[in-house]
Motif scaffolding. Structure first.
Motif, PDB file in Angstrom:
ATOM      1  N   VAL A  72      55.947  51.592  27.606  1.00 36.46           N
ATOM      2  CA  VAL A  72      56.126  50.145  27.710  1.00 36.46           C
ATOM      3  C   VAL A  72      55.146  49.447  28.408  1.00 36.46           C
ATOM      4  N   HIS A  73      55.237  47.962  28.170  1.00 40.08           N
ATOM      5  CA  HIS A  73      54.192  47.179  28.686  1.00 40.08           C
ATOM      6  C   HIS A  73      54.697  46.081  29.609  1.00 40.08           C
ATOM      7  N   PRO A  74      54.075  45.482  30.501  1.00 42.67           N
ATOM      8  CA  PRO A  74      54.636  44.428  31.574  1.00 42.67           C
ATOM      9  C   PRO A  74      54.993  43.221  30.414  1.00 42.67           C
ATOM     10  N   SER A  75      56.049  42.600  30.770  1.00 45.55           N
ATOM     11  CA  SER A  75      56.637  41.354  30.195  1.00 45.55           C
ATOM     12  C   SER A  75      55.657  40.321  30.882  1.00 45.55           C
ATOM     13  N   ILE A  76      54.806  39.454  30.187  1.00 46.91           N
ATOM     14  CA  ILE A  76      53.811  38.608  30.736  1.00 46.91           C
ATOM     15  C   ILE A  76      53.796  37.323  30.099  1.00 46.91           C
ATOM     16  N   THR A  77      54.443  37.170  28.872  1.00 42.98           N
ATOM     17  CA  THR A  77      54.487  36.300  27.827  1.00 42.98           C
ATOM     18  C   THR A  77      55.035  34.960  28.724  1.00 42.98           C
ATOM     19  N   GLY A  80      49.222  43.371  33.119  1.00 37.24           N
ATOM     20  CA  GLY A  80      50.474  42.297  33.802  1.00 37.24           C
ATOM     21  C   GLY A  80      49.871  41.128  34.527  1.00 37.24           C
ATOM     22  N   ILE A  81      50.763  40.621  35.292  1.00 41.18           N
ATOM     23  CA  ILE A  81      50.650  39.344  35.916  1.00 41.18           C
ATOM     24  C   ILE A  81      49.881  39.881  37.162  1.00 41.18           C
ATOM     25  N   ILE A 136      48.997  31.536  41.662  1.00 42.13           N
ATOM     26  CA  ILE A 136      49.573  29.980  41.992  1.00 42.13           C
ATOM     27  C   ILE A 136      50.283  30.247  43.427  1.00 42.13           C
ATOM     28  N   ALA A 137      50.007  29.151  44.003  1.00 37.08           N
ATOM     29  CA  ALA A 137      50.770  29.133  45.307  1.00 37.08           C
ATOM     30  C   ALA A 137      52.262  29.015  45.139  1.00 37.08           C
ATOM     31  N   ASP A 138      52.825  30.070  46.345  1.00 37.24           N
ATOM     32  CA  ASP A 138      54.474  30.242  46.135  1.00 37.24           C
ATOM     33  C   ASP A 138      54.829  31.047  44.971  1.00 37.24           C
ATOM     34  N   VAL A 139      54.076  31.735  43.945  1.00 37.45           N
ATOM     35  CA  VAL A 139      54.564  32.343  43.154  1.00 37.45           C
ATOM     36  C   VAL A 139      54.123  33.737  43.081  1.00 37.45           C
ATOM     37  N   TYR A 140      55.148  34.515  43.112  1.00 41.04           N
ATOM     38  CA  TYR A 140      54.642  36.204  43.530  1.00 41.04           C
ATOM     39  C   TYR A 140      55.401  36.972  42.249  1.00 41.04           C
ATOM     40  N   ALA A 141      54.932  38.102  42.304  1.00 35.48           N
ATOM     41  CA  ALA A 141      55.181  39.249  41.046  1.00 35.48           C
ATOM     42  C   ALA A 141      55.519  40.517  41.745  1.00 35.48           C
ATOM     43  N   VAL A 142      56.563  41.136  41.195  1.00 37.32           N
ATOM     44  CA  VAL A 142      56.731  42.481  41.735  1.00 37.32           C
ATOM     45  C   VAL A 142      57.540  43.361  40.471  1.00 37.32           C
ATOM     46  N   GLY A 143      57.445  44.537  40.975  1.00 40.45           N
ATOM     47  CA  GLY A 143      57.970  45.497  39.587  1.00 40.45           C
ATOM     48  C   GLY A 143      57.109  45.736  38.604  1.00 40.45           C
ATOM     49  N   ASP A 144      57.733  46.160  37.680  1.00 43.96           N
ATOM     50  CA  ASP A 144      56.945  46.473  36.401  1.00 43.96           C
ATOM     51  C   ASP A 144      55.827  45.470  35.835  1.00 43.96           C
ATOM     52  N   CYS A 145      56.173  44.298  35.904  1.00 42.80           N
ATOM     53  CA  CYS A 145      55.516  43.292  35.440  1.00 42.80           C
ATOM     54  C   CYS A 145      54.217  43.121  36.341  1.00 42.80           C
ATOM     55  N   ALA A 146      53.986  43.458  37.323  1.00 40.50           N
ATOM     56  CA  ALA A 146      53.076  43.031  38.348  1.00 40.50           C
ATOM     57  C   ALA A 146      51.765  44.061  38.230  1.00 40.50           C
ATOM     58  N   GLU A 147      50.688  43.543  38.132  1.00 43.51           N
ATOM     59  CA  GLU A 147      49.458  44.358  38.089  1.00 43.51           C
ATOM     60  C   GLU A 147      48.656  43.952  39.354  1.00 43.51           C
ATOM     61  N   GLU A 193      37.988  48.527  43.702  1.00 39.37           N
ATOM     62  CA  GLU A 193      36.945  49.673  42.771  1.00 39.37           C
ATOM     63  C   GLU A 193      38.323  50.325  42.078  1.00 39.37           C
ATOM     64  N   GLY A 194      37.760  50.467  40.793  1.00 39.11           N
ATOM     65  CA  GLY A 194      38.740  51.347  39.952  1.00 39.11           C
ATOM     66  C   GLY A 194      39.566  50.485  39.187  1.00 39.11           C
ATOM     67  N   ARG A 195      40.666  51.169  38.354  1.00 43.23           N
ATOM     68  CA  ARG A 195      41.382  50.360  37.599  1.00 43.23           C
ATOM     69  C   ARG A 195      42.664  49.808  38.103  1.00 43.23           C
ATOM     70  N   ASN A 196      43.149  48.607  37.894  1.00 42.76           N
ATOM     71  CA  ASN A 196      44.016  47.717  38.390  1.00 42.76           C
ATOM     72  C   ASN A 196      45.120  48.605  38.112  1.00 42.76           C
ATOM     73  N   ARG A 197      46.387  48.494  39.230  1.00 45.17           N
ATOM     74  CA  ARG A 197      47.480  49.336  39.204  1.00 45.17           C
ATOM     75  C   ARG A 197      48.657  48.745  38.730  1.00 45.17           C
ATOM     76  N   ILE A 198      49.395  49.287  37.708  1.00 45.49           N
ATOM     77  CA  ILE A 198      50.969  48.884  37.337  1.00 45.49           C
ATOM     78  C   ILE A 198      51.646  50.023  37.536  1.00 45.49           C
ATOM     79  N   GLU A 199      52.922  49.692  38.371  1.00 46.06           N
ATOM     80  CA  GLU A 199      53.425  50.926  38.947  1.00 46.06           C
ATOM     81  C   GLU A 199      55.000  50.608  38.323  1.00 46.06           C
TER      82      GLU A 199
END
Length: 449
Positions: free
Chosen positions: A238-243, A255-256, A266-277, A282-288
């Motif tokens: 799967v890949h994060p839904s970021i459209t 991801g986001i 963006i102020a007051d905007v957050y991302a969690v779960g599969d869509c968050a990067e 150091e190293g590769r960003n994390r998607i969990e």
């Protein structure tokens, strides 16, 4: 009054809502187009197999949401204006927000195979996919599953439960070869084969073809082989839904993009779960894309939203899965291939699908990870051992304290110690019967729990 809007009603978004409500009286709304109520996505297979109904997969009664003053809206979000803080829904309705949480999850991968959109070809990720699988499998006799991931294993078990033959195409030379060491991979492969799965390793999908009725009737592989089938399951990750985020001026990568506080650009905007990067220094960003990390992120973000700004800390890596009736757990890091400076001790039951692999630093003997199949381990115990850099000798001598199998299950710690002593006679371990009985009640282990 402040208004929190959450897009997505999976485990991450719902956890944010629940924990914000525990800490605050602000207005909360969850928007999702998939289902009206939150359900356990990991239980989709059990609905198909007849073990549960959809109603059984909902952790909360329908009245829970009104009782806790969490508004639910079933609709698509078409547009986000982050300047005016207004969402536009597919229905045309406008929704304003003070704070916004993107919990849009993931979507299944497709790689442009000819015929990938034919009737009878599908992925399995959401509730609509489950309904489609019911329809597509009604008259199926033989299925091909592409990709060796967990979703593919679930699809195989589901189809076999209906008497449908399953052929599994796996790109690697062994099952789950990018994750499991060879011994564990063979254990899972052999167990799946006993249940009726036919594997084709080092094999990829080439094309999908239709019959006279317009539905799938065969596939060709990268080796040139043609396989007749009337169902094709695509389970190549799967890949994060970021459209939605990308067209709303949010910074995206795979991801986001968020920082350690799960804040977007963006102020007051957050991302969690599969869509968050999660951006790292150091190293590769994390998607969990895991259930338990989504829950942890949701709990952490709820604190920040309610005024207690808290950095997300995943802690010790953990995952679990089920391969038919064999349960798998992993803590820390166990590489699929040997790594310099890291050794491992491996024990496997001679007759049953039960094994343990413990990895450790060669020079210090400090344990770095564990794989277990068929033995349930306590999360808090392994988290304590790994975070406190316990040695292999200590872990083995106290292994029974981590066992979480139900009462009357057989225990194999003595067999494991015996195997270790045979493999490493110079580091022989001893443990008296009295110690086996009393070890879990020691003060140190009580503190660990």
């Amino acid at each position: 009054m402040s208004k929190l809007v959450i897009i997505g009603n999976g485990i991450a978004g719902v956890t944010v809502a629940r924990h914000v409500r525990k800490r605050s009286d602000i207005e909360i709304m969850i928007i999702s187009a998939e289902t009206e109520h939150f359900f356990s996505r990991t239980a989709l297979m059990y609905i198909f197999m007849g073990h549960m109904t959809y109603e059984h997969t909902k952790p909360y009664e329908d009245c829970f949401w009104q009782k806790n003053r969490i508004d639910l809206k079933q609709d698509y979000v078409d547009e986000i204006n982050t300047e005016t803080k207004v969402l536009t829904l597919a229905s045309g309705e406008k929704i304003d927000y003070s704070q916004l949480v993107m919990a849009t999850g993931s979507q299944s991968n497709k790689f442009g195979w000819p015929g990938q959109d034919l009737p009878g070809v599908q992925t399995l990720f959401n509730y609509q996919d489950l309904l489609l699988m019911e329809e597509n499998s009604k008259h199926a006799k033989h299925a091909v599953i592409v990709g060796g991931g967990l979703i593919g294993v679930e699809m195989a078990e589901m189809l076999i439960s209906r008497g449908i033959e399953v052929t599994f195409l796996v790109r690697e030379e062994r099952f789950w070869g990018n994750i499991l060491p060879d011994d564990e991979a063979k254990l899972v492969q052999q167990h799946a084969e006993i249940h009726g799965v036919h594997f084709k390793f080092s094999t990829e999908l080439n094309t999908i073809t239709a019959g006279n009725n317009g539905r799938v009737n065969a596939i060709t592989t990268s080796t040139g082989e043609e396989l007749a089938c009337d169902f094709v399951g695509l389970s190549v990750g799967v890949h994060p839904s970021i459209t939605l985020a990308a067209k709303s001026n949010m910074a995206v990568g795979r991801g986001i993009l968020v920082n350690d506080f799960l804040e977007t650009n963006i102020a007051d905007v957050y991302a969690v779960g599969d869509c968050a990067e999660i951006e790292v220094v150091e190293g590769r960003n994390r998607i969990e894309p895991l259930w338990y990390t989504g829950k942890m992120q949701g709990e952490t973000l709820a604190r920040t939203i309610t005024g207690d700004k808290t950095k997300y800390d995943r802690g010790i890596w953990f995952n679990s899965a089920k391969f038919f009736d064999v349960e798998y757990q992993t803590y820390g890091f166990v590489a699929n291939e040997p790594i310099d400076g890291i050794d491992s001790f491996y024990w496997q039951h001679p007759k049953e699908n039960i094994c343990v692999r413990i990895t450790y630093q060669t020079d210090t003997q400090v344990v770095t990870g564990v794989n277990t199949f068929g033995i349930r381990m306590r999360h808090n115990i392994w988290q304590h051992w790994l975070s406190h850099h316990c040695t292999l000798k200590y872990v083995l001598q106290n292994l029974r304290t981590a066992n979480f199998d139900p009462e009357l299950f057989r225990h194999y710690e003595k067999n494991i110690i015996t195997a270790f002593n045979k493999q490493y006679p110079s580091n022989k371990l001893t443990l008296s019967p009295l110690q086996w009985l009393t070890k879990r009640f020691t003060k140190e282990q009580t503190n660990a729990q």
